[in-house]
Scaffold this motif. Structure first.
Motif: not given
Length: 239
Positions: A86, A88, A90, A110, A112
């Motif tokens: 995963c 990510t 932000t 953000s 994911m």
């Protein structure tokens, strides 16, 4: 939440925004724009039951994400054969001070992204990816550099991950108190947060006459980093 017919990532239990559905977006345009405006990501994965989360530079090509690191990296060794991961990013846009602790918050954007991370083993693809590792941020810069040696290429691993699922989550609300709390004599505000490029600091060992190059044109003092990265990406991958 996006309801258009534009290309979007399939939604299931992995990427569905569970809380505040109105803040969730799954369309390619929103997700990709947030990825392209970022340089640093965090990649999460599991080794022998132990969770890890590693910060690293990354870039996107279509629906494929790339990142790199040392060939000796525990993260890259673990992901080399194809493992769930995963990634990510932000963007922090503000800190929000409300009239009660419960309503204190932050505005943010953000992403994911989920997929199977695999080591790039094809020599041609790996060399091309390592070029874009630089040129994605500084368009066409690699052509003017000393070329990487075979040993340097060998010491660097590249991971690719096709995005199977992804979701963006955006809060852009500012102060949002309960209606009855607006009558309280308590100060509240939104503190905007921006990452701004500072004045360049040339290497003190530059050879005489060596000037700042065109590949750095997007990175001017006082400019928002989000904008610089977005524009650099668009130039690097222009049709």
């Amino acid at each position: 939440m996006s309801t258009t017919d534009a290309p979007a990532y399939e939604v299931d239990a992995r990427n569905r925004v569970k809380r505040r559905h109105d803040r969730g977006f799954y369309d390619h345009e929103t997700v990709h724009a947030l990825l392209d405006a970022a340089a640093l990501c965090h990649v999460s994965y599991v080794i022998d039951g132990q969770p890890y989360c590693t910060p690293t530079l990354f870039w996107r090509e279509g629906t494929t994400l790339y990142w790199h690191g040392s060939s000796a990296s525990r993260m890259l060794r673990n992901l080399s054969t194809g493992e769930p991961a995963c990634l990510t990013v932000t963007h922090l846009d503000s800190l929000v001070l409300a009239r009660c602790g419960f309503n204190h918050s932050a505005d943010y954007r953000s992403v994911m992204a989920f997929g199977q991370a695999k080591l790039v083993t094809d020599p041609v693809e790996k060399r091309r990816a390592l070029v874009m590792m630089v040129d994605r941020f500084f368009p066409d810069r690699t052509a003017s550099l000393r070329q990487s040696t075979d040993q340097e290429i060998k010491a660097t691993a590249v991971i690719a991950m096709e995005i199977e699922r992804a979701s963006a989550k955006i809060r852009a609300k500012g102060v949002a108190d309960d209606d009855e709390d607006y009558a309280l004599p308590i100060y509240a505000e939104r503190l905007p947060i921006r990452t701004v490029i500072g004045a360049p600091e040339p290497c003190p060992r530059l050879m005489p006459g060596v000037a700042r190059t065109a590949d750095l044109a997007h990175y001017q003092a006082g400019r928002l980093l989000d904008d610089a990265l977005t524009d650099a990406y668009a130039e690097a991958y222009k049709a």
